[in-house]
Design an enzyme around this catalytic site. Structure first.
Site, mmCIF file in Angstrom:
data_model
loop_
_atom_site.group_PDB
_atom_site.id
_atom_site.type_symbol
_atom_site.label_atom_id
_atom_site.label_comp_id
_atom_site.label_asym_id
_atom_site.label_seq_id
_atom_site.Cartn_x
_atom_site.Cartn_y
_atom_site.Cartn_z
ATOM 1 N N ASP A 80 0.869 -1.173 0.000
ATOM 2 C CA ASP A 80 0.000 0.000 0.000
ATOM 3 C C ASP A 80 0.912 1.231 0.000
ATOM 4 O O ASP A 80 1.826 1.323 0.822
ATOM 5 C CB ASP A 80 -0.875 -0.035 1.265
ATOM 6 C CG ASP A 80 -1.932 1.056 1.265
ATOM 7 O OD1 ASP A 80 -3.054 0.802 1.732
ATOM 8 O OD2 ASP A 80 -1.620 2.173 0.793
ATOM 9 N N ASP A 88 -0.210 7.764 -9.100
ATOM 10 C CA ASP A 88 -1.002 7.317 -10.256
ATOM 11 C C ASP A 88 -2.009 6.292 -9.755
ATOM 12 O O ASP A 88 -1.914 5.088 -10.016
ATOM 13 C CB ASP A 88 -0.066 6.695 -11.298
ATOM 14 C CG ASP A 88 -0.826 6.100 -12.476
ATOM 15 O OD1 ASP A 88 -0.231 5.243 -13.183
ATOM 16 O OD2 ASP A 88 -1.996 6.474 -12.673
ATOM 17 N N THR A 114 -6.006 4.938 -8.291
ATOM 18 C CA THR A 114 -7.415 4.878 -8.636
ATOM 19 C C THR A 114 -8.121 6.043 -7.945
ATOM 20 O O THR A 114 -7.479 6.859 -7.286
ATOM 21 C CB THR A 114 -8.003 3.541 -8.127
ATOM 22 O OG1 THR A 114 -7.563 3.359 -6.778
ATOM 23 C CG2 THR A 114 -7.527 2.375 -8.974
ATOM 24 N N ASP A 115 -9.431 6.101 -8.103
ATOM 25 C CA ASP A 115 -10.181 7.147 -7.390
ATOM 26 C C ASP A 115 -10.250 6.824 -5.893
ATOM 27 O O ASP A 115 -9.945 5.699 -5.496
ATOM 28 C CB ASP A 115 -11.584 7.268 -8.013
ATOM 29 C CG ASP A 115 -11.512 7.900 -9.403
ATOM 30 O OD1 ASP A 115 -11.469 7.140 -10.395
ATOM 31 O OD2 ASP A 115 -11.405 9.133 -9.484
HETATM 32 N N1 SAM Z 1 -4.955 6.276 -14.744
HETATM 33 C C1 SAM Z 1 -5.778 5.779 -13.670
HETATM 34 C C2 SAM Z 1 -6.635 6.844 -13.081
HETATM 35 O O1 SAM Z 1 -6.341 8.012 -13.283
HETATM 36 O O2 SAM Z 1 -7.631 6.471 -12.455
HETATM 37 C C3 SAM Z 1 -4.905 5.083 -12.663
HETATM 38 C C4 SAM Z 1 -4.282 3.889 -13.297
HETATM 39 S S1 SAM Z 1 -3.422 2.736 -12.322
HETATM 40 C C5 SAM Z 1 -4.078 1.285 -13.015
HETATM 41 C C6 SAM Z 1 -4.134 2.801 -10.717
HETATM 42 C C7 SAM Z 1 -3.364 1.825 -9.839
HETATM 43 O O3 SAM Z 1 -3.413 2.214 -8.465
HETATM 44 C C8 SAM Z 1 -3.919 0.388 -9.888
HETATM 45 O O4 SAM Z 1 -2.930 -0.469 -10.408
HETATM 46 C C9 SAM Z 1 -4.235 0.065 -8.421
HETATM 47 O O5 SAM Z 1 -3.990 -1.295 -8.094
HETATM 48 C C10 SAM Z 1 -3.295 1.008 -7.707
HETATM 49 N N2 SAM Z 1 -3.629 1.318 -6.308
HETATM 50 C C11 SAM Z 1 -4.851 1.569 -5.796
HETATM 51 N N3 SAM Z 1 -4.761 1.828 -4.469
HETATM 52 C C12 SAM Z 1 -3.432 1.747 -4.148
HETATM 53 C C13 SAM Z 1 -2.695 1.907 -2.933
HETATM 54 N N4 SAM Z 1 -3.324 2.227 -1.773
HETATM 55 N N5 SAM Z 1 -1.351 1.760 -2.959
HETATM 56 C C14 SAM Z 1 -0.719 1.460 -4.122
HETATM 57 N N6 SAM Z 1 -1.360 1.271 -5.317
HETATM 58 C C15 SAM Z 1 -2.705 1.420 -5.315
#
Ligand code: SAM
Length: 287
Positions: free
Chosen positions: A140, A158, A160-161
């Protein structure tokens, strides 16, 4: 979800986008998220997590070029970059194009996203995972930035929401951790949603970041599959001059870096910091 079905995004109540599903390439309930990758005639391969479009082959370059080349060319002397999230590999691909970087670390919570995107979205990472400067950490992001002894010149969130695993990357603990592991003159940038539809997220991030950084603002770009208007990118540093470089300086750095881009150019860079009045009003109303 079968071929020839329609996939509806579920990010916003009552307003959204859909994709015809020409071919489902992969679907998996990972430890953290519901992941699907499918083919769509208009946008190419599409990857979604928990019902929200993360990236498409056709327009990903806009987002990835803007979240990498703007802070890296503004900084001008970065040697180390931390990417939080970024499992599809597109951000890593663009960061690796900067030859002066010595260390690139990516902290992704879901190893399955990395593995499936290597297979099903190979053009996103385009071999960047093999860059000798690169290190992948599965964790995380908030844990990493609060515990690591490494420091960085640039941190790119980068993520997720702010729903599900992404929620922790919009907390004060995360922002404090990023400040903690940024070098002097360091820059933090993050995807911060489409401000016309997610204005509260921008205002909240602005307030929280303001507790840790002396200069907090946004810059923006329109990315078709992050529908509803411009996407705002959070910007935080302790040096206001870093977001006020002139086009001539940026052009010199752009040419020295030997970059060829499909969206980014120095004029887009400087113009991207101009924000709509409704957002400026919301930010100033919130102090
Ligand atoms: N371009 C996208 C957007 O603007 O929504 C984001 C793309 S990228 C696929 C988002 C990544 O964040 C995913 O691979 C997800 O697994 C990761 N992610 C989500 N929460 C996270 C966290 N707490 N720590 C690290 N990675 C995380």
């Amino acid at each position: 979800m079968a071929q020839n079905e329609t996939w509806y995004e579920t990010l916003h109540a009552g307003f959204g986008q859909y994709f015809s599903v020409d071919n489902v390439l992969y679907r998996e309930k990972t430890e953290h998220q519901d992941l699907v990758i499918f083919e769509n005639a208009a946008m190419g391969r599409v990857m979604a997590l928990d019902g929200v479009v993360q990236t498409t082959e056709r327009d990903e370059f806009i987002y990835h070029e803007m979240l990498t080349h703007v802070p890296l060319l503004a900084h001008g002397a970065a040697k180390s970059v931390l990417i939080i999230g970024g499992g599809d590999g597109g951000m890593l691909r663009e960061v690796c194009r900067h030859a002066q970087l010595e260390r690139i670390t990516m902290v992704e919570i879901d190893a399955d996203v990395v593995n499936f995107c290597k297979t099903w979205l190979p053009n996103h990472s385009a071999g960047a995972y093999d860059d000798p400067r690169f290190q992948l950490v599965i964790d995380d992001g908030v844990n990493f930035v609060t515990q690591t002894d490494q420091t960085f010149d640039l941190i790119i969130s980068d993520c997720t929401d702010p729903i599900g695993p992404g929620e922790s990357l919009f907390t004060s603990a995360f922002y404090a951790g990023c400040k903690r592991c940024l070098n002097d003159n360091g820059i933090f940038v993050a995807q911060n949603g489409v401000c016309f539809l997610q204005q509260d997220e921008a205002v909240t991030s602005h307030t929280k970041l303001g507790h840790y950084f002396g200069d907090v603002s946004f810059y923006q770009a329109a990315i078709p599959t992050y529908y509803g208007g411009i996407m705002t990118f959070a910007w935080a540093s302790d040096n206001p001059a870093l977001r006020q470089l002139d086009v001539g300086t940026l052009q010199t750095r752009f040419e020295a870096a030997g970059l060829t881009c499909r969206y980014y150019n120095p004029a887009i860079h400087t113009g991207s910091f101009a924000l709509p009045q409704y957002l400026l009003n919301a930010l100033s109303a919130n102090g």
